[in-house]
Design a protein around this motif. Structure first.
Motif, PDB file in Angstrom:
ATOM      1  N   GLN A   1      60.250  18.072  58.338  1.00  0.00           N
ATOM      2  CA  GLN A   1      60.631  17.358  57.127  1.00  0.00           C
ATOM      3  C   GLN A   1      59.443  17.195  56.198  1.00  0.00           C
ATOM      4  O   GLN A   1      59.570  17.339  54.974  1.00  0.00           O
ATOM      5  CB  GLN A   1      61.216  15.995  57.477  1.00  0.00           C
ATOM      6  CG  GLN A   1      61.823  15.256  56.288  1.00  0.00           C
ATOM      7  CD  GLN A   1      62.991  16.007  55.672  1.00  0.00           C
ATOM      8  OE1 GLN A   1      63.961  16.331  56.343  1.00  0.00           O
ATOM      9  NE2 GLN A   1      62.898  16.302  54.378  1.00  0.00           N
ATOM     10  N   ARG A   2      58.279  16.902  56.757  1.00  0.00           N
ATOM     11  CA  ARG A   2      57.087  16.748  55.927  1.00  0.00           C
ATOM     12  C   ARG A   2      56.762  18.058  55.201  1.00  0.00           C
ATOM     13  O   ARG A   2      56.456  18.045  53.995  1.00  0.00           O
ATOM     14  CB  ARG A   2      55.902  16.324  56.787  1.00  0.00           C
ATOM     15  CG  ARG A   2      54.590  16.229  56.029  1.00  0.00           C
ATOM     16  CD  ARG A   2      54.581  15.086  55.023  1.00  0.00           C
ATOM     17  NE  ARG A   2      53.354  15.084  54.237  1.00  0.00           N
ATOM     18  CZ  ARG A   2      52.917  14.043  53.546  1.00  0.00           C
ATOM     19  NH1 ARG A   2      53.605  12.909  53.555  1.00  0.00           N
ATOM     20  NH2 ARG A   2      51.803  14.111  52.838  1.00  0.00           N
ATOM     21  N   ALA A   3      56.831  19.178  55.905  1.00  0.00           N
ATOM     22  CA  ALA A   3      56.550  20.465  55.274  1.00  0.00           C
ATOM     23  C   ALA A   3      57.534  20.746  54.144  1.00  0.00           C
ATOM     24  O   ALA A   3      57.158  21.226  53.073  1.00  0.00           O
ATOM     25  CB  ALA A   3      56.600  21.577  56.316  1.00  0.00           C
ATOM     26  N   MET A   4      58.803  20.406  54.368  1.00  0.00           N
ATOM     27  CA  MET A   4      59.807  20.589  53.320  1.00  0.00           C
ATOM     28  C   MET A   4      59.540  19.659  52.138  1.00  0.00           C
ATOM     29  O   MET A   4      59.633  20.069  50.979  1.00  0.00           O
ATOM     30  CB  MET A   4      61.203  20.345  53.898  1.00  0.00           C
ATOM     31  CG  MET A   4      61.630  21.372  54.935  1.00  0.00           C
ATOM     32  SD  MET A   4      63.153  20.892  55.798  1.00  0.00           S
ATOM     33  CE  MET A   4      64.331  20.882  54.453  1.00  0.00           C
ATOM     34  N   ASP A   5      59.190  18.409  52.438  1.00  0.00           N
ATOM     35  CA  ASP A   5      58.888  17.458  51.374  1.00  0.00           C
ATOM     36  C   ASP A   5      57.687  17.909  50.548  1.00  0.00           C
ATOM     37  O   ASP A   5      57.588  17.596  49.353  1.00  0.00           O
ATOM     38  CB  ASP A   5      58.610  16.073  51.960  1.00  0.00           C
ATOM     39  CG  ASP A   5      59.854  15.410  52.541  1.00  0.00           C
ATOM     40  OD1 ASP A   5      60.968  15.886  52.250  1.00  0.00           O
ATOM     41  OD2 ASP A   5      59.699  14.424  53.290  1.00  0.00           O
ATOM     42  N   ASP A   6      56.784  18.651  51.189  1.00  0.00           N
ATOM     43  CA  ASP A   6      55.601  19.161  50.494  1.00  0.00           C
ATOM     44  C   ASP A   6      55.872  20.493  49.788  1.00  0.00           C
ATOM     45  O   ASP A   6      54.934  21.145  49.316  1.00  0.00           O
ATOM     46  CB  ASP A   6      54.441  19.321  51.484  1.00  0.00           C
ATOM     47  CG  ASP A   6      53.803  17.985  51.857  1.00  0.00           C
ATOM     48  OD1 ASP A   6      54.008  16.999  51.123  1.00  0.00           O
ATOM     49  OD2 ASP A   6      53.098  17.921  52.886  1.00  0.00           O
ATOM     50  N   GLY A   7      57.134  20.880  49.733  1.00  0.00           N
ATOM     51  CA  GLY A   7      57.512  22.023  48.924  1.00  0.00           C
ATOM     52  C   GLY A   7      57.654  23.356  49.623  1.00  0.00           C
ATOM     53  O   GLY A   7      57.829  24.389  48.961  1.00  0.00           O
ATOM     54  N   CYS A   8      57.605  23.360  50.949  1.00  0.00           N
ATOM     55  CA  CYS A   8      57.749  24.635  51.670  1.00  0.00           C
ATOM     56  C   CYS A   8      59.210  25.090  51.650  1.00  0.00           C
ATOM     57  O   CYS A   8      60.114  24.320  51.994  1.00  0.00           O
ATOM     58  CB  CYS A   8      57.264  24.495  53.110  1.00  0.00           C
ATOM     59  SG  CYS A   8      55.489  24.209  53.239  1.00  0.00           S
ATOM     60  N   ASP A   9      59.424  26.335  51.258  1.00  0.00           N
ATOM     61  CA  ASP A   9      60.763  26.927  51.258  1.00  0.00           C
ATOM     62  C   ASP A   9      61.087  27.577  52.594  1.00  0.00           C
ATOM     63  O   ASP A   9      62.243  27.661  52.998  1.00  0.00           O
ATOM     64  CB  ASP A   9      60.871  28.008  50.167  1.00  0.00           C
ATOM     65  CG  ASP A   9      60.422  27.507  48.818  1.00  0.00           C
ATOM     66  OD1 ASP A   9      59.399  28.008  48.307  1.00  0.00           O
ATOM     67  OD2 ASP A   9      61.082  26.595  48.282  1.00  0.00           O
ATOM     68  N   LYS A  10      60.034  28.095  53.242  1.00  0.00           N
ATOM     69  CA  LYS A  10      60.189  28.761  54.532  1.00  0.00           C
ATOM     70  C   LYS A  10      59.129  28.228  55.480  1.00  0.00           C
ATOM     71  O   LYS A  10      58.015  27.882  55.054  1.00  0.00           O
ATOM     72  CB  LYS A  10      60.049  30.281  54.362  1.00  0.00           C
ATOM     73  CG  LYS A  10      61.085  30.876  53.429  1.00  0.00           C
ATOM     74  CD  LYS A  10      60.784  32.341  53.115  1.00  0.00           C
ATOM     75  CE  LYS A  10      61.200  33.257  54.237  1.00  0.00           C
ATOM     76  NZ  LYS A  10      61.086  34.695  53.828  1.00  0.00           N
ATOM     77  N   ILE A  11      59.496  28.162  56.750  1.00  0.00           N
ATOM     78  CA  ILE A  11      58.613  27.554  57.746  1.00  0.00           C
ATOM     79  C   ILE A  11      58.438  28.486  58.938  1.00  0.00           C
ATOM     80  O   ILE A  11      59.406  29.064  59.439  1.00  0.00           O
ATOM     81  CB  ILE A  11      59.177  26.197  58.209  1.00  0.00           C
ATOM     82  CG1 ILE A  11      59.000  25.154  57.099  1.00  0.00           C
ATOM     83  CG2 ILE A  11      58.509  25.724  59.495  1.00  0.00           C
ATOM     84  CD1 ILE A  11      59.730  23.868  57.328  1.00  0.00           C
TER      85      ILE A  11
END
Length: 285
Positions: free
Chosen positions: A172-182
């Protein structure tokens, strides 16, 4: 253009697996826009971003018998089962036996975050790379400070424990920081189900000054399952690529066996190259 984020889970000595995959990334010149690490995973990310192939492996093989690395002597002397100051201070500093290349790490354009747990609030805290300075790696120490096994690490007057207590797989943190792909490197195999923490009497006693940390430990298995589910849902949408140990050796977070660690590192390498074509398609699509 996609912002691709790398997540590296913690897991103590099980993180020899991510060390193997990260070295494969270096071999293949694979980079990321964003990286976030938890506990030992945060230390592995630091070596990766510093471009120091093989450095992580040495910390799981060459250095594990160092007297200050782990054990009862370390616990009696410092209050830490893992010698955090020794590993991420004495050994890692510029004058240490195996220093990190901090200037290269600092200059790397990848956005880098380190997860810890605020001991007082029992909530996750995310330290940016800029919080670290040459020979001051307390953010990584904090991320690795296992409750009961280690004392909390003090930074700016606050105390912190292991990030895996409150955000073990920070999707969730990575997504909140704008990551589209993980891209996620896990330390446990697929299908792993985390059980409630054992030894509650011990950690509730050792962490009694921090009741919110105790509460977070009580609920850790619930948090972990939510992180997993979010990651698996993203994978189904082709927004996440997961590396997880395909056939891990039997070991624990505290295993101090050089051969087992080497096997786990080699498994990371193998799992990467087995999935290489599929992975590279994921990165460019």
């Amino acid at each position: 253009m996609s912002k691709i984020g790398l997540i590296v889970e913690g897991g103590g000595m099980k993180c020899a697996y991510s060390a193997g995959i990260l070295d494969a990334f270096l071999d293949e010149d694979i980079t990321f826009d964003y990286a976030i690490g938890v506990s030992a995973g945060s230390a592995n990310v630091a070596s990766f971003l510093a471009g120091q192939r093989g450095r992580n492996l040495r910390y799981y093989t060459d250095w594990i018998k160092d007297p200050g690395y782990f054990g009862i002597k370390s616990f009696i002397k410092t209050g830490n089962l893992f010698g955090l100051q020794h590993i991420y201070g004495d050994m890692t500093n510029s004058t240490g036996v195996d220093p990190i290349d901090f200037p290269t790490l600092s200059a790397n354009p990848t956005e880098y975050w380190i997860v810890a747990t605020d001991a007082a609030t029992g909530k996750p805290v995310y330290f940016p790379k800029s919080k670290m300075k040459q020979d001051d790696y307390r953010c990584i120490m904090a991320s690795c400070a296992l409750p009961a096994a280690c004392k909390p690490i003090e930074i700016d007057g606050k105390r912190y424990y292991d990030g895996g207590v409150t955000d073990a797989i920070p999707v969730q943190r990575a997504m909140d920081d704008g990551c589209d792909k993980i891209v996620a490197i896990l330390s446990k195999p697929r299908g792993f189900i985390k059980k409630p923490e054992g030894m509650r009497f011990l950690y509730s006693r050792m962490c009694r000054k921090f009741p919110n940390t105790v509460k977070a430990l009580d609920n850790r298995h619930i948090m972990y399952g939510k992180c997993q589910q979010l990651l698996y849902n993203l994978e189904k949408e082709d927004k996440a690529f997961i590396f997880a140990p395909s056939n891990p050796p039997k070991m624990s977070t505290y295993t101090m066996d050089r051969e087992v660690e080497q096997q786990l590192y080699d498994l990371g390498m193998k799992d990467f190259y087995d999935a290489e074509d599929q992975f590279k398609k994921f990165l460019i699509n």
